[in-house]
Enzyme design. Structure first.
Site, PDB file in Angstrom:
ATOM      1  CB  CYS A 148      -0.916  -0.008   1.213  1.00 44.77           C
ATOM      2  SG  CYS A 148      -1.897   1.504   1.352  1.00 44.77           S
ATOM      3  CG  HIS A 239      -2.955  -0.759  -9.498  1.00 47.63           C
ATOM      4  ND1 HIS A 239      -3.682   0.034  -8.633  1.00 47.63           N
ATOM      5  CD2 HIS A 239      -1.886  -1.207  -8.801  1.00 47.63           C
ATOM      6  CE1 HIS A 239      -3.064   0.067  -7.456  1.00 47.63           C
ATOM      7  NE2 HIS A 239      -1.975  -0.685  -7.541  1.00 47.63           N
ATOM      8  CD  GLU A 294      -6.974   1.689  -1.843  1.00 41.82           C
ATOM      9  OE1 GLU A 294      -6.203   0.761  -1.500  1.00 41.82           O
ATOM     10  OE2 GLU A 294      -6.980   2.800  -1.296  1.00 41.82           O
ATOM     11  CB  CYS A 303      -5.018   4.220  -4.063  1.00 43.26           C
ATOM     12  SG  CYS A 303      -4.232   2.635  -4.453  1.00 43.26           S
ATOM     13  N   GLY A 306      -1.907   3.122  -6.657  1.00 43.24           N
ATOM     14  CA  GLY A 306      -2.792   3.462  -7.758  1.00 43.24           C
ATOM     15  C   GLY A 306      -2.320   4.694  -8.509  1.00 43.24           C
TER      16      GLY A 306
END
Length: 360
Positions: A148, A239, A294, A303, A306
């Site tokens: 993360c 992703h 997410e 994110c 992301g």
């Protein structure tokens, strides 16, 4: 609540590191309300607590280490951090390679109505393979992601607090996505070497066939009868990045019904490990805006992985340069995909929200 019986406490602005931990009735127990107890905010300059028939003493200033090392059976002491509103319950787990919280307990802790509230629980664990620390995360649904980006910035700031470090410092952190190196800057921002993006379709993973070598770039993906353009990137976690539907003009991300469309991407059959999904609006070649769904957490304010994936996808699709500001609902991140080493660098904030104690 009877006004005559109410007690109010005002906390001075300079007392940023604190916890209300004592009452007149007991010098060792925390003030608690409801199943998971009370948590005491320090984001605002003044905190007021009112309670009928309750006596309190003045708050005491303590360090994170001394607060977290309090021993009380069945109670978890934690610090809540957020990176642009992407919030995490941080647990000092340096004395064990096993998380102090189970995945089921993490779900309860992350509940915003009956628990502490958070997008996940992050554990600071002993390093392995020569690294300084190991980072593990349980999402709000109990699943365990590989990494993360916002969480690793919070992780770095938490380490600095625990170790009482000042100024510029970097750490090597083992994650499920491999080695990550966050560096705390002089201004308090955290810059993270996120490593190289993974573009090979089967490694993302996605069942979409590669259409640019082994990579999936601006491929057609039908979701609920609508054809979207999708570029697939892994930052150690999967992703799917989209700039809109096939043939449409620039996507307006604020007009999306994210709660409806997000889960359909996450659980689409072409993503065997599910996926995080970023919906992107292009302002210029150096300025992008995204909203994210997410995997395991739903719609979040930010994110980090992301945002990195978005810049990679934008470059691959010819929409942006390698250095971009990416606006997220919680605020901006600075992302750079360096050509010389193929690494992605993310810079952004991480801040303490509050200290707390919760029964397990």
């Amino acid at each position: 609540m009877a006004k005559a019986a109410a007690t109010s406490i005002s906390i001075a602005p300079e007392l940023r590191r604190l916890s209300l931990t004592r009452t007149a009735a007991s010098s060792s127990s925390s003030l608690r309300f409801g199943q998971f107890g009370s948590t005491y905010g320090v984001r605002n300059r003044s905190l007021r607590i009112s309670a009928a028939s309750m006596s309190t003493v003045a708050p005491e200033k303590i360090s994170p280490a001394s607060f977290l090392h309090q021993k009380e059976s069945g109670v978890l002491h934690f610090v809540k951090y957020h990176g642009l509103g992407n919030d995490f319950i941080m647990v000092d787990n340096r004395d064990s390679s096993e998380p102090k919280v189970t995945q089921e307990q993490a779900v309860k802790l992350c509940d915003r109505n009956f628990g502490v509230g958070g997008d996940g629980v992050i554990f600071v664990m002993p390093g392995i393979n020569g690294t300084d620390y190991t980072m593990r995360i349980f999402n709000s649904d109990g699943s365990e992601p590989e990494m993360c980006g916002n969480g690793v910035r919070c992780f770095a700031k938490f380490i600095a607090e625990l170790e009482n470090l000042q100024g510029k410092h970097s750490f090597t952190v083992q994650t499920g996505a491999g080695l990550i190196i966050p560096e705390i800057q002089e201004d308090g921002q955290v810059k993270v070497d996120m490593g190289e993006p993974i573009l090979r379709a089967q490694d993302v993973p996605t069942k979409l066939p590669g259409n640019k070598g082994d990579s999936v770039v601006k491929a057609e993906l039908v979701v609920d009868g609508v054809c979207w353009n999708a570029t697939c990137v892994s930052m150690g976690n999967p992703h799917c990045v989209t700039f809109g539907t096939t043939g449409a003009q620039n996507l307006k991300v604020d007009e999306l019904n994210l709660l409806e469309i997000g889960p359909k991407f996450e659980h689409h059959e072409v993503f065997p490990a599910r996926t995080n999904t970023e919906f992107v609006e292009v302002f210029s070649r150096s300025h992008l805006k995204m909203r994210v769904w997410e995997r395991g957490a739903g719609a979040t304010l930010a994110c980090g992985t992301g945002a990195c994936a978005v810049v990679v996808a934008a470059v691959l699709e010819g929409r942006a340069d390698r250095k971009c500001r990416v606006d997220l609902p919680g605020g901006p991140l600075e992302i750079e995909w360096k050509e010389e080493d193929n690494h992605i660098y993310m810079s952004g904030p991480a801040e303490v929200a509050f200290f707390g104690a919760a029964p397990l």
